[in-house]
Enzyme design. Structure first.
Site, PDB file in Angstrom:
ATOM      1  N   TRP A  72     -19.733  -4.256 -34.228  1.00 22.38           N
ATOM      2  CA  TRP A  72     -18.205  -4.949 -34.779  1.00 22.38           C
ATOM      3  C   TRP A  72     -17.608  -4.512 -35.707  1.00 22.38           C
ATOM      4  O   TRP A  72     -16.415  -4.434 -35.952  1.00 22.38           O
ATOM      5  CB  TRP A  72     -18.433  -6.596 -35.023  1.00 22.38           C
ATOM      6  CG  TRP A  72     -18.884  -7.431 -33.779  1.00 22.38           C
ATOM      7  CD1 TRP A  72     -18.217  -8.066 -32.660  1.00 22.38           C
ATOM      8  CD2 TRP A  72     -20.166  -7.757 -33.479  1.00 22.38           C
ATOM      9  NE1 TRP A  72     -18.952  -8.837 -32.155  1.00 22.38           N
ATOM     10  CE2 TRP A  72     -20.180  -8.238 -32.484  1.00 22.38           C
ATOM     11  CE3 TRP A  72     -21.482  -7.278 -33.927  1.00 22.38           C
ATOM     12  CZ2 TRP A  72     -21.294  -9.165 -31.796  1.00 22.38           C
ATOM     13  CZ3 TRP A  72     -22.616  -7.612 -33.316  1.00 22.38           C
ATOM     14  CH2 TRP A  72     -22.603  -8.738 -32.232  1.00 22.38           C
ATOM     15  N   ARG A 109     -29.887 -13.146 -36.920  1.00 24.05           N
ATOM     16  CA  ARG A 109     -29.653 -13.543 -35.492  1.00 24.05           C
ATOM     17  C   ARG A 109     -30.956 -14.511 -35.139  1.00 24.05           C
ATOM     18  O   ARG A 109     -31.005 -15.493 -34.479  1.00 24.05           O
ATOM     19  CB  ARG A 109     -29.648 -12.348 -34.527  1.00 24.05           C
ATOM     20  CG  ARG A 109     -29.354 -12.784 -33.094  1.00 24.05           C
ATOM     21  CD  ARG A 109     -28.753 -11.951 -32.117  1.00 24.05           C
ATOM     22  NE  ARG A 109     -28.007 -12.218 -31.135  1.00 24.05           N
ATOM     23  CZ  ARG A 109     -28.427 -12.466 -29.843  1.00 24.05           C
ATOM     24  NH1 ARG A 109     -29.380 -11.514 -29.445  1.00 24.05           N
ATOM     25  NH2 ARG A 109     -27.428 -12.881 -29.016  1.00 24.05           N
ATOM     26  N   HIS A 153     -30.544 -18.371 -33.917  1.00 25.67           N
ATOM     27  CA  HIS A 153     -30.920 -18.785 -32.551  1.00 25.67           C
ATOM     28  C   HIS A 153     -32.097 -19.794 -32.809  1.00 25.67           C
ATOM     29  O   HIS A 153     -31.958 -20.766 -31.727  1.00 25.67           O
ATOM     30  CB  HIS A 153     -31.348 -17.633 -31.632  1.00 25.67           C
ATOM     31  CG  HIS A 153     -30.209 -16.943 -31.047  1.00 25.67           C
ATOM     32  ND1 HIS A 153     -30.364 -16.245 -29.939  1.00 25.67           N
ATOM     33  CD2 HIS A 153     -28.976 -16.925 -31.577  1.00 25.67           C
ATOM     34  CE1 HIS A 153     -29.248 -15.612 -29.663  1.00 25.67           C
ATOM     35  NE2 HIS A 153     -28.227 -16.046 -30.414  1.00 25.67           N
TER      36      HIS A 153
HETATM   37 FE1  CCH Z   1     -24.015 -13.519 -32.306  1.00 27.84          FE
HETATM   38  N1  CCH Z   1     -24.438 -12.086 -30.769  1.00 27.84           N
HETATM   39  N2  CCH Z   1     -22.792 -14.670 -31.243  1.00 27.84           N
HETATM   40  N3  CCH Z   1     -23.733 -14.563 -33.799  1.00 27.84           N
HETATM   41  N4  CCH Z   1     -25.149 -12.294 -33.660  1.00 27.84           N
HETATM   42  C1  CCH Z   1     -25.007 -11.179 -30.801  1.00 27.84           C
HETATM   43  C2  CCH Z   1     -25.441 -10.295 -32.153  1.00 27.84           C
HETATM   44  C3  CCH Z   1     -25.619 -11.154 -33.230  1.00 27.84           C
HETATM   45  C4  CCH Z   1     -22.765 -14.266 -29.839  1.00 27.84           C
HETATM   46  C5  CCH Z   1     -23.153 -13.140 -29.210  1.00 27.84           C
HETATM   47  C6  CCH Z   1     -23.838 -12.410 -29.582  1.00 27.84           C
HETATM   48  C7  CCH Z   1     -23.114 -16.137 -33.724  1.00 27.84           C
HETATM   49  C8  CCH Z   1     -22.292 -16.299 -32.753  1.00 27.84           C
HETATM   50  C9  CCH Z   1     -22.250 -15.839 -31.498  1.00 27.84           C
HETATM   51  C10 CCH Z   1     -25.459 -12.331 -34.835  1.00 27.84           C
HETATM   52  C11 CCH Z   1     -25.038 -13.467 -35.647  1.00 27.84           C
HETATM   53  C12 CCH Z   1     -24.503 -14.744 -35.094  1.00 27.84           C
HETATM   54  C13 CCH Z   1     -25.037 -10.375 -29.554  1.00 27.84           C
HETATM   55  C14 CCH Z   1     -25.869  -9.042 -29.346  1.00 27.84           C
HETATM   56  C15 CCH Z   1     -24.259 -11.178 -28.735  1.00 27.84           C
HETATM   57  C16 CCH Z   1     -24.124 -11.009 -27.345  1.00 27.84           C
HETATM   58  C17 CCH Z   1     -27.152  -9.125 -29.151  1.00 27.84           C
HETATM   59  C18 CCH Z   1     -28.010  -7.690 -28.658  1.00 27.84           C
HETATM   60  O1  CCH Z   1     -27.410  -7.267 -27.656  1.00 27.84           O
HETATM   61  O2  CCH Z   1     -28.777  -7.425 -29.686  1.00 27.84           O
HETATM   62  C19 CCH Z   1     -21.839 -15.462 -29.468  1.00 27.84           C
HETATM   63  C20 CCH Z   1     -21.391 -15.368 -27.808  1.00 27.84           C
HETATM   64  C21 CCH Z   1     -21.657 -16.507 -30.203  1.00 27.84           C
HETATM   65  C22 CCH Z   1     -20.687 -17.545 -30.236  1.00 27.84           C
HETATM   66  O3  CCH Z   1     -20.101 -17.749 -31.123  1.00 27.84           O
HETATM   67  C23 CCH Z   1     -23.496 -16.768 -34.857  1.00 27.84           C
HETATM   68  C24 CCH Z   1     -22.938 -18.056 -35.477  1.00 27.84           C
HETATM   69  C25 CCH Z   1     -24.104 -15.997 -35.665  1.00 27.84           C
HETATM   70  C26 CCH Z   1     -24.666 -16.212 -37.020  1.00 27.84           C
HETATM   71  C27 CCH Z   1     -24.405 -17.104 -37.866  1.00 27.84           C
HETATM   72  C28 CCH Z   1     -26.026 -11.153 -35.431  1.00 27.84           C
HETATM   73  C29 CCH Z   1     -26.365 -11.079 -37.030  1.00 27.84           C
HETATM   74  C30 CCH Z   1     -26.061 -10.316 -34.643  1.00 27.84           C
HETATM   75  C31 CCH Z   1     -26.621  -8.853 -34.535  1.00 27.84           C
HETATM   76  C32 CCH Z   1     -27.956  -8.683 -34.179  1.00 27.84           C
HETATM   77  C33 CCH Z   1     -28.581  -7.385 -34.315  1.00 27.84           C
HETATM   78  O4  CCH Z   1     -29.660  -7.062 -33.553  1.00 27.84           O
HETATM   79  O5  CCH Z   1     -28.099  -6.465 -34.667  1.00 27.84           O
END
Ligand code: CCH
Length: 287
Positions: free
Chosen positions: A187, A44, A48
């Site tokens: 998820w 993440r 970002h």
């Molecule tokens: Fe995402 N993401 N993401 N994401 N994401 C969150 C967590 C992860 C969106 C929203 C969220 C991508 C695209 C999107 C990861 C990778 C990717 C969370 C929870 C939200 C909200 C954060 C929390 O509470 O900790 C949205 C909207 C989009 C739209 O497309 C893409 C692209 C990627 C990478 C290629 C990953 C990995 C996480 C998990 C992080 C964790 O701490 O477990």
């Protein structure tokens, strides 16, 4: 002879593989975090750092590592990513020659590979920039929104519909945290292993609104332990997106191939590589 210029240390592939190994070993060691791995939050962080890119102005992207600084570190979308940045500090201290920008992306590559994902080719050469290069808030996607918003955000980075769906498969990894985004839950049932389960679950499970006081999100009807964001559900509510969800749900190899290519593209947005920069692939530690 004091007139001889000091030799510059020019790191090579082997040096970056050492950094990779250090990150991989720390992932193994520090297994008391979250679902047992810092891997998802490292992915993440890399996303970002990269996803702020704007192709019209050439601003944002992973070159700069400007999330080290406020205001970018305080943007709502970046809540919780300090855990990932802090995890990497001892690595930076051990290998001070690597830029933060290259390190964060190398950590994303390492995390994906060590979580059984595909090989992600890597190029080095990102330079750190100062606070003036911070991007404005609002460049990353808003989980409460749907397909029009996703297209606006990802087209701005230069991605097409297929690539948007391929990137979304990263949500096989990790979870939402109420103290970060406000959302809750993972998820998939294996949030520390990359699979195409995100797509399979989207198609195969029945999803209902979760009844709670938090932000609007979905839960699976059967176990009520898995989640989908409104922005996740948008990729099966949109006909064009859904075609790709079906392709990736049916074929994990195809998902891995397309995911590798699109993640490499994401991680390189806006990076001014020198001509002739080599592309490397790192050997996994935990294969
Ligand atoms: Fe995402 N993401 N993401 N994401 N994401 C969150 C967590 C992860 C969106 C929203 C969220 C991508 C695209 C999107 C990861 C990778 C990717 C969370 C929870 C939200 C909200 C954060 C929390 O509470 O900790 C949205 C909207 C989009 C739209 O497309 C893409 C692209 C990627 C990478 C290629 C990953 C990995 C996480 C998990 C992080 C964790 O701490 O477990």
């Amino acid at each position: 002879d004091s007139n001889v210029a000091p030799k510059l240390f020019v790191p090579k592939f082997e040096d970056y593989q050492k950094v990779y190994n250090e990150i991989a070993n720390r992932l193994e060691e520090k297994d008391d975090y979250d679902d047992g791995s810092y891997g998802p939050v490292l992915v993440r962080l890399a996303w970002h750092a990269s996803g702020t890119y704007d192709k019209e102005t050439g601003t944002g992207g992973s070159n700069g590592a400007t999330m080290r600084f406020s205001p970018e570190s305080d943007h709502g979308a970046n809540a919780g990513l300090k855990a990932a940045r802090d995890f990497l500090e001892p690595v930076k201290a051990k290998f001070p020659w690597i830029t933060y920008s290259d390190l964060w992306i190398l950590a994303g590559v390492c995390a994906i590979q060590e979580m059984m994902g595909p090989t992600i080719p890597y190029r080095a050469g990102r330079q750190d920039r100062d606070v003036a290069a911070c991007t404005p808030d609002g460049r990353l996607p808003d989980a409460a929104q749907a397909q029009d918003h996703l297209r606006n955000i990802f087209y701005r980075m230069g991605f097409n519909d297929q690539e948007i769906v391929a990137l979304s498969g990263a949500h096989a990894l990790g979870r939402c945290h109420t103290d970060r985004s406000g959302y809750s839950g993972p998820w998939t049932f294996s949030p520390t292993v990359l699979t195409n389960d995100y797509y399979k679950l989207l198609i195969e499970e029945k999803w209902q609104w979760k009844k709670w006081n938090g932000p609007k999100q979905y839960e699976d009807k059967k176990t009520q332990t898995l989640m989908m964001l409104p922005a996740d559900m948008a990729i099966i509510q949109d006909k064009k997106f859904k075609e790709w969800v079906k392709v990736y749900a049916a074929d994990n190899d195809k998902f891995f191939q397309d995911f590798s290519a699109v993640v490499k593209k994401l991680f390189e947005l806006g990076v001014p590589f020198k001509e002739g920069t080599e592309t490397w692939t790192f050997k996994p530690v935990n294969a």
